[in-house]
Design a protein around this motif. Structure first.
Motif, PDB file in Angstrom:
ATOM      1  N   SER A   1      19.864  -0.740  -2.339  1.00 37.26           N
ATOM      2  CA  SER A   1      19.472  -0.714  -3.751  1.00 37.26           C
ATOM      3  C   SER A   1      17.965  -0.811  -3.904  1.00 37.26           C
ATOM      4  N   TYR A   2      17.354  -1.693  -3.100  1.00 38.17           N
ATOM      5  CA  TYR A   2      15.900  -1.862  -3.160  1.00 38.17           C
ATOM      6  C   TYR A   2      15.199  -0.557  -2.806  1.00 38.17           C
ATOM      7  N   CYS A   3      15.605   0.068  -1.716  1.00 44.22           N
ATOM      8  CA  CYS A   3      14.937   1.283  -1.264  1.00 44.22           C
ATOM      9  C   CYS A   3      15.184   2.455  -2.208  1.00 44.22           C
ATOM     10  N   ARG A   4      16.337   2.472  -2.868  1.00 45.55           N
ATOM     11  CA  ARG A   4      16.602   3.529  -3.844  1.00 45.55           C
ATOM     12  C   ARG A   4      15.657   3.433  -5.032  1.00 45.55           C
ATOM     13  N   LYS A   5      15.219   2.212  -5.366  1.00 50.84           N
ATOM     14  CA  LYS A   5      14.232   2.042  -6.450  1.00 50.84           C
ATOM     15  C   LYS A   5      12.912   2.695  -6.095  1.00 50.84           C
ATOM     16  N   HIS A   6      12.658   2.812  -4.789  1.00 52.33           N
ATOM     17  CA  HIS A   6      11.382   3.339  -4.307  1.00 52.33           C
ATOM     18  C   HIS A   6      11.622   4.591  -3.466  1.00 52.33           C
ATOM     19  N   MET A   7      12.502   5.453  -3.933  1.00 50.55           N
ATOM     20  CA  MET A   7      12.917   6.618  -3.161  1.00 50.55           C
ATOM     21  C   MET A   7      11.747   7.530  -2.826  1.00 50.55           C
TER      22      MET A   7
ATOM     23  N   ALA B   1      17.798   6.178   6.900  1.00 51.56           N
ATOM     24  CA  ALA B   1      17.437   7.558   7.225  1.00 51.56           C
ATOM     25  C   ALA B   1      18.583   8.501   6.896  1.00 51.56           C
ATOM     26  N   ASP B   2      19.811   8.041   7.140  1.00 49.92           N
ATOM     27  CA  ASP B   2      20.983   8.866   6.868  1.00 49.92           C
ATOM     28  C   ASP B   2      21.171   9.109   5.382  1.00 49.92           C
ATOM     29  N   GLU B   3      20.558   8.246   4.554  1.00 50.39           N
ATOM     30  CA  GLU B   3      20.626   8.429   3.103  1.00 50.39           C
ATOM     31  C   GLU B   3      19.454   9.237   2.561  1.00 50.39           C
TER      32      GLU B   3
ATOM     33  N   LYS C   1       0.809  -1.216   0.000  1.00 49.39           N
ATOM     34  CA  LYS C   1       0.000   0.000   0.000  1.00 49.39           C
ATOM     35  C   LYS C   1       0.845   1.269   0.000  1.00 49.39           C
ATOM     36  N   GLY C   2       1.829   1.307  -0.881  1.00 48.83           N
ATOM     37  CA  GLY C   2       2.630   2.502  -1.040  1.00 48.83           C
ATOM     38  C   GLY C   2       3.663   2.741   0.038  1.00 48.83           C
ATOM     39  N   VAL C   3       4.004   1.699   0.787  1.00 51.78           N
ATOM     40  CA  VAL C   3       5.029   1.799   1.836  1.00 51.78           C
ATOM     41  C   VAL C   3       6.019   0.663   1.649  1.00 51.78           C
ATOM     42  N   VAL C   4       7.317   0.989   1.697  1.00 51.58           N
ATOM     43  CA  VAL C   4       8.355  -0.035   1.671  1.00 51.58           C
ATOM     44  C   VAL C   4       8.525  -0.593   3.080  1.00 51.58           C
TER      45      VAL C   4
END
Length: 228
Positions: free
Chosen positions: A104-110, A134-136, A59-62
């Motif tokens: 890498s996964y979270c960067r796809k869904h920045m 969080a630091d990124e 639902k739109g959350v990683v």
């Protein structure tokens, strides 16, 4: 104390996903495939540290979900307490093992918010991964269940400030949440306390420190419990 509806929903989703992280890879993959709310599912597994978990979008959350201790190697990591750069050495090692994959996964869904959750040692590792995300620049919420301390001194404060929201759910008198001891290298908890008392009521402060039976975190949420 009473939870807001938003926090209740967040904790309920988190405790269910933490429970599912103890499934075998094939079982969890099948569950994710047949659950229309779950997309872009990816299993996490590092043989060296025996870290397991998964990342997915709901639902739109990683969601980044880390399993707790389930093997001898897990327990060796738990007792690898001496800090490295202000972080529990064992949890930092486990986090390093999957960091490239999670990043890498979270960067796809920045553009999506991130929730990091874990039970027991998974909560300790989740604190480290969540802080790094969080630091990124990611918008990160942290929800842990029966988690040990993962940071020392000033780094604990810096890590906590990096989260949008951070909650640590603790069963009354759960010994796991007392380690590493606070006197050892100034280890500190992070996150707002949500203490589940023996009668199932909630509090934001401690009453008793040691002893007693560890109960399922999800009792207070009326979901299937997680054995601490």
């Amino acid at each position: 104390m009473k939870l807001s509806r938003g926090e209740w929903i967040l904790a309920s989703r988190a405790v269910n996903l933490c429970s599912q992280s103890y499934l075998r890879e094939s079982e969890m993959t099948s569950l994710a495939f047949n659950e229309p709310q779950i997309s872009d599912f990816l299993w996490l597994d590092d043989p060296g540290t025996d870290l397991q978990g998964f990342v997915c979008v709901i639902k739109g959350v990683v969601w980044v979900v880390i399993r707790g201790s389930n093997s001898e190697r897990d327990w060796k990591g738990n007792f690898n307490w001496l800090p490295k750069y202000g972080t529990h050495r064992g949890y930092r090692k486990s986090s390093d093992a999957v960091w490239d994959t999670v990043r890498s996964y979270c960067r796809k869904h920045m553009d999506l918010p991130v929730v990091v959750t874990g039970h027991s040692a998974g909560g300790g590792i989740g604190q480290v991964l969540g802080y790094w995300l969080a630091d990124e620049g990611h918008r990160v919420d942290l929800v842990t269940f029966g988690a040990p301390r993962a940071f020392t001194g000033r780094l604990a404060g810096k890590a906590e400030r990096g989260f949008r929201r951070a909650f640590r759910w603790v069963n009354d008198r759960d010994a796991v949440t007392r380690v590493p001891p606070a006197w050892l290298c100034s280890f500190r908890h992070i996150g707002d306390l949500r203490l589940i008392r023996d009668d199932g009521s909630l509090s934001d402060r401690y009453r008793n420190l040691y002893g007693g039976r560890i109960k399922g975190t999800a009792k207070a949420l009326t979901f299937q419990g997680i054995e601490a």
